[in-house]
Design a protein around this motif. Structure first.
Motif, mmCIF file in Angstrom:
data_model
loop_
_atom_site.group_PDB
_atom_site.id
_atom_site.type_symbol
_atom_site.label_atom_id
_atom_site.label_comp_id
_atom_site.label_asym_id
_atom_site.label_seq_id
_atom_site.Cartn_x
_atom_site.Cartn_y
_atom_site.Cartn_z
ATOM 1 N N THR A 126 -6.258 -2.672 5.176
ATOM 2 C CA THR A 126 -6.689 -1.279 5.074
ATOM 3 C C THR A 126 -5.737 -0.377 5.845
ATOM 4 O O THR A 126 -5.473 -0.609 7.029
ATOM 5 N N THR A 130 -6.790 3.582 2.218
ATOM 6 C CA THR A 130 -6.581 2.736 1.047
ATOM 7 C C THR A 130 -6.680 1.288 1.472
ATOM 8 O O THR A 130 -6.339 0.933 2.600
ATOM 9 N N LEU A 157 0.848 -1.187 0.000
ATOM 10 C CA LEU A 157 0.000 0.000 0.000
ATOM 11 C C LEU A 157 0.892 1.248 0.000
ATOM 12 O O LEU A 157 1.588 1.507 0.982
ATOM 13 N N GLN A 173 -6.874 9.894 4.800
ATOM 14 C CA GLN A 173 -7.055 9.028 3.636
ATOM 15 C C GLN A 173 -7.090 7.575 4.067
ATOM 16 O O GLN A 173 -6.570 7.197 5.114
#
Length: 173
Positions: A168, A156, A144, A154
């Protein structure tokens, strides 16, 4: 005039303290249930890699810490990428980094810029890597990309195929 200067100074200091709030990195790692005859919990390493593939921080290494005579350490080599980049130079166990293998389900890790492995992480572009391997099983890595420190909140998510479920990464300035 003189009084207003004294009144503004504490406000200015308060603003400076607020501006220095800790950035956060939160991670959720899903370890899926795998139906096999002889199941072993996966060995897992979580680390940060810089653009030049150096490792400024290892965040977690989960392995069999209760194996007789530290025998669980010999299987850390199965975390091949982490082992080549950082693992062979680390003497286990490491406080705050190493721990027992994790069970099936969602595992959570949280770090901030005030203390711990992110305290001295220079600003820049990085990748967070999660690598997992099981005895008599397969091997998998999820990557990531992220920027540190984060400018905005944020989130991702990446997903593994077999050994790792959803991973995550949440960043907060």
């Amino acid at each position: 005039m003189r009084i207003s200067i004294h009144c503004l100074l504490p406000l200015a200091l308060t603003g400076m303290v607020t501006g220095a709030a800790a950035s956060e990195l939160n991670l959720k790692i899903d370890i899926p249930k795998i139906n096999v005859a002889e199941y072993h919990r996966p060995y897992t390493a979580v680390w940060i890699e810089a653009a030049d593939q150096t490792v400024p921080a290892t965040l977690a290494v989960w392995y069999d810490v209760k194996h007789k005579d530290n025998g669980g350490e010999k299987w850390l080599k199965d975390l091949r990428q982490w082992w080549r980049r950082a693992g062979r130079d680390v003497h286990m166990p490491v406080d705050g980094v190493s721990g027992a293998t994790r069970t099936v389900g969602e595992q959570q890790l949280s770090f901030n810029s005030v203390k711990g492995p992110l305290e001295k992480l220079p600003a820049g572009n990085y990748q967070l890597l999660v690598e997992s391997a099981r005895e008599n099983g397969t091997h998998e890595i999820v990557k990531l990309p992220f920027q540190w420190p984060p400018k905005n909140a944020q989130s991702t998510t990446a997903r593994g195929v077999l050994e790792l479920g959803a991973v995550t990464l949440e960043l907060k300035p």
